[in-house]
Design an enzyme around this catalytic site. Structure first.
Site: not given
Ligand code: AMP
Ligand code: ZN
Length: 138
Positions: A32, A88, A95, A101
């Site tokens: 992440d 989420n 989310q 994910h």
């Molecule tokens: P959610 O809030 O459950 O949708 O989680 C989305 C996650 O994606 C967050 O923890 C972000 O830090 C992660 N995220 C967003 N963009 C990227 C990226 N380019 N590479 C890796 N993680 C990412």
């Protein structure tokens, strides 16, 4: 099955760089980019499904089995003390990326990841009302 506006689809296509932890035919696991703790990773199905509601049951089961495999290996590798698996669905639930994910969040004694909820209380009347409300839905 891809969505051209989806950041995770772009990562999976190699159009956006990421740190790949693991890959098989159906899933990629990456670090992440905004980790809650050191080693925070995401299990991402290679096909685009918006959330758990849309994810086929077979992939949902496989995601959790992969989660078990990953945290078993990573607990040893990272030397963490526990794990949160977080998933989420919907903006109201936190989310931010609409491609299913599963978060794998290592926990370390004394870390300040600090997510959770304020515990409420369940009274008997509301418990009965909830059971009534959901009766027949499952
Ligand atoms: P959610 O809030 O459950 O949708 O989680 C989305 C996650 O994606 C967050 O923890 C972000 O830090 C992660 N995220 C967003 N963009 C990227 C990226 N380019 N590479 C890796 N993680 C990412
Ligand atoms: Zn996607």
């Amino acid at each position: 099955m891809k969505d051209e506006n989806c950041i995770f689809c772009k990562i999976l296509a190699g159009d956006i760089p990421s740190y790949k932890v693991y890959e098989d035919d159906e899933f990629t696991v990456i670090l992440d980019a905004g980790p809650a703790t050191r080693g925070h990773a995401l299990i991402i199905p290679k096909d685009h499904y918006k959330n758990l509601y849309e994810l086929p049951e077979e992939l949902a089961a496989k995601a959790f089995v992969l989660g078990k495999k990953m945290i078993t290996a990573l607990t040893k590798a990272l030397g963490c003390d526990g794990y949160n698996l977080v998933q989420n669905n919907g903006a109201v639930a936190g989310q931010t990326v609409e491609h299913f994910h599963l978060h794998l969040i290592p926990r370390y004694e004394g870390d300040d990841a600090g997510f959770g909820w304020h515990m409420g209380s369940l009274d008997a009347e509301d418990a009965q009302a909830i059971l009534e409300q959901i009766k027949g839905a499952i």
